[in-house]
Design an enzyme around this catalytic site. Structure first.
Site, PDB file in Angstrom:
ATOM      1  N   GLU B  61      -4.896  54.414 114.645  1.00  0.00           N
ATOM      2  CA  GLU B  61      -4.595  55.604 115.465  1.00  0.00           C
ATOM      3  C   GLU B  61      -4.972  55.454 116.938  1.00  0.00           C
ATOM      4  O   GLU B  61      -4.358  56.077 117.802  1.00  0.00           O
ATOM      5  CB  GLU B  61      -5.274  56.845 114.877  1.00  0.00           C
ATOM      6  N   PHE B  86      -5.818  62.685 111.245  1.00  0.00           N
ATOM      7  CA  PHE B  86      -6.122  61.333 111.736  1.00  0.00           C
ATOM      8  C   PHE B  86      -5.704  61.188 113.203  1.00  0.00           C
ATOM      9  O   PHE B  86      -6.384  60.531 113.986  1.00  0.00           O
ATOM     10  CB  PHE B  86      -5.443  60.299 110.844  1.00  0.00           C
ATOM     11  N   ARG B 170       3.708  71.823 107.291  1.00  0.00           N
ATOM     12  CA  ARG B 170       4.275  71.217 106.097  1.00  0.00           C
ATOM     13  C   ARG B 170       4.354  72.269 104.981  1.00  0.00           C
ATOM     14  O   ARG B 170       5.308  72.311 104.226  1.00  0.00           O
ATOM     15  CB  ARG B 170       3.384  70.056 105.658  1.00  0.00           C
TER      16      ARG B 170
END
Lengths: 295, 317
Positions: B61, B86, B170
């Site tokens: 990341e 993340f 989501r």
């Protein structure tokens, strides 16, 4: 605050000197690069004396690398710092801002008079470089381990466009202890970034001790090699050797130049001494340093 | 069941991916960067259509965000697509230094935020992201509430030239955005007018706020429902109007109460026009095991929980 304006006269001189360095033969190049490096070192001493702050040891170890990059290698125009096809230069070891500012001012990116404001209240010249204020700075560094990831992005961008400009990033050796560099090293190799060159200012000292006594970096060349990079090792104070090592990739891989340097280079009593990481010289020490740098 | 509860619901990642591909067809500067998250960011179609313009750095990341900043330097408009916990937790210093402080036009797209990963637990929950990114200067923070706002957010972030953080839901949500709703910084969306209490809700909590307003309406309580797609910069005018014109404010978000929407509204209210408030979110605890719907109910982030907070505010101030 907006970007500092370019300094047209130094910018013209820069173009002339860079031309001589690139076309005038080795002897001329070495003489010019030596002369400018000494001037930059003198500015660094003066800036840190005035600010009573700074990272003098690393500034002096990275000076020859910076001067070689800007005068002998990079294609940049100090009067057009956002020219789209410029080579990108990233100083990942942002704490050596004094060396960068001094080099940029010598190139005419901004007026050398500005150097007197180094770290003064509201100066454009923060203790770590800020691209929003200082032309020639591509990304804001200071926190370590940031330069190489950003440089990989520049290099991917050039590849996507099929552009020929290249990206050079200068890193400290101590900062290689940051894991982000190794994320970027893997990605650069995987992406085939032959247009990316990383230079490591390998002075073997970090803030508190020797790198090898703190968190060992060796075998450094083998580590980079194993990450899929083309590795070159060079004397980081030999301008002509640096220039040669900074040529493009021979193998299609990204290139890392391990530049062996001396922290505090050019001032005998600072050389290779850990305490000069960010110690500020007394006025007597400044006088002695400038005397050595006048030779 | 209210009408709203019978509506179809949507995973906003699909709208996100469709809009990003549509934008990429029009603007060749658009590139997508991901961290082994081609599937979870719904980028399979983008990869098929623009194979060179999807850069997958693997599970890395810091490189993900640093590389995006470099791409912006090279003239691209990078959309960084990664699971929100993340992206924000692992790369916060890159978000701060390489993107926000460096004024790099990078669009950070936090996928599956809040407690969308329910049973996978607190390592995969992203309830801290709003607090973290709100603390970073020069970063717009956008929380779409439904597919329409998700598409608008993608368009806005690409056109703005500023760094931004998009929180792409989501957990399936119904459509809530009226046809003529504004979508711009410092502009709340008025979903329902009312003069007793104001509920300000974002993301997955928006439809639940409307359900709560329906129930309270049956009790004779008139609730103003505001949706706040831009948390930064916040619509101070609408917040202060709510503080003046109604008896108090309830905020609702799928995030920790330390530093998100509720904290932003509370700071504005207490500084300018003190009014009673209730801040609904996850208290400073790690969630127990459970699916997203269970966890939202568990923390009172439900129509019932919101209605109860409104009643409490009316009873006790």
């Amino acid at each position: 605050m907006t970007l500092l304006p370019a300094a047209p006269r130094p910018a013209r001189e820069y173009r002339q000197v860079a031309e001589r360095v690139r076309t005038g033969g080795d002897q001329t190049a070495a003489a010019e690069l030596n002369r400018i490096s000494t001037e930059v070192r003198r500015s660094i001493i003066t800036m840190i004396e005035r600010a009573k702050l700074g990272h003098i040891g690393g500034d002096l170890s990275v000076t020859d690398i910076l001067v070689t990059c800007f005068y002998a290698v990079l294609s940049v125009d100090p009067e057009q710092p956002d020219w789209e096809r410029r080579d990108r230069f990233v100083l990942s070891k942002g704490h050596c801002a004094a060396a960068l500012y001094s080099t940029l001012a010598h190139c005419g990116f901004f007026d050398t008079g500005e150097l007197a404001t180094f770290m003064a209240p509201l100066s454009a010249l923060n203790g770590h470089p800020n691209k929003v204020k200082v032309p020639g700075v591509e990304t804001n560094t200071g926190a370590l381990g940031h330069g190489l990831p950003v440089a990989t992005g520049c290099a991917v961008g050039a590849k996507l466009d099929g552009a020929s400009w290249r990206t050079v990033v200068v890193m400290g050796d101590g900062e290689l202890q940051e894991g982000s560099n190794w994320e970027a090293a893997m990605a650069a190799s995987h992406q085939g970034l032959s247009n990316l060159t990383a230079v490591i200012d390998r002075n073997r000292l970090q803030q508190g001790a020797r790198t090898e006594d703190t968190n060992r970096l060796e075998p450094l060349a083998e580590r980079w090699h194993s990450f899929g990079w083309e590795v070159r090792e060079v004397d980081g104070h030999d301008h002509l050797a640096l220039r040669a090592a900074l040529r493009g990739s021979d193998t299609g891989k990204p290139v890392v130049v391990i530049a062996n340097t001396i922290k505090g280079k050019g001032v005998s009593f600072m050389e290779d001494r850990v305490e000069w990481h960010h110690k500020v010289p007394t006025s007597e020490q400044v006088e002695a340093a400038l005397a050595e740098l006048a030779r | 069941m209210t009408v709203l509860e019978q509506q179809a619901t949507f995973d906003c990642r699909q709208a996100f991916a469709e809009e990003l591909s549509a934008l990429a067809r029009q603007d060749e500067r658009i590139v997508a960067i991901c961290n082994d998250s081609v599937g979870s960011s719904n980028l399979v179609g983008f990869r098929e259509e623009f194979p060179d313009r999807l850069i997958n750095v693997g599970i890395a990341e810091q490189e993900l965000v640093g590389l995006a900043a470099g791409l912006a330097n090279a003239g691209k408009i990078p959309f960084v697509c990664a699971a929100a916990p993340f992206l924000t937790g692992r790369a916060l210093e890159q978000i701060k230094a390489d993107v926000a402080y460096s004024e790099a036009h990078v669009v950070l797209c936090g996928q599956s935020p809040g407690m969308a990963y329910g049973e996978l637990g607190p390592t995969h929950h992203s309830i801290e992201d709003l607090s973290w990114v709100r603390a970073v200067a020069n970063l717009d923070v956008i929380v779409p509430a439904d597919p329409v706002q998700t598409r608008l957010a993608v368009r806005w972030a690409a056109a703005s030239s500023r760094p931004s953080y998009l929180r792409i839901p989501r957990f399936k949500v119904p459509a809530v955005t009226p046809a003529d709703a504004p979508f711009e910084p410092r502009r709340a969306v008025l979903l329902r007018d009312g003069d007793d209490v104001t509920v300000i809700a974002i993301g997955s909590l928006t439809s639940r706020a409307l359900q709560a307003a329906d129930r309270l309406s049956e009790e004779g309580v008139s609730v103003r429902v505001l949706n706040m797609p831009f948390i930064e910069p916040l619509d101070l005018d609408s917040v202060l109007a709510a503080a003046r014109e109604t008896r108090g404010i309830v905020t609702a978000e799928e995030a920790t109460i330390s530093g998100g929407l509720g904290a932003a509204v509370a700071a504005a209210v207490v500084t300018n026009h003190p009014a009673p408030m209730r801040i609904l979110g996850v208290p400073r605890v790690f969630a127990p095991t459970g699916d997203t719907a269970f966890l939202l109910d568990h923390f009172g982030l439900s129509a019932d929980g919101i209605a109860e907070a409104v009643r409490s505010l009316l009873s006790h101030g």
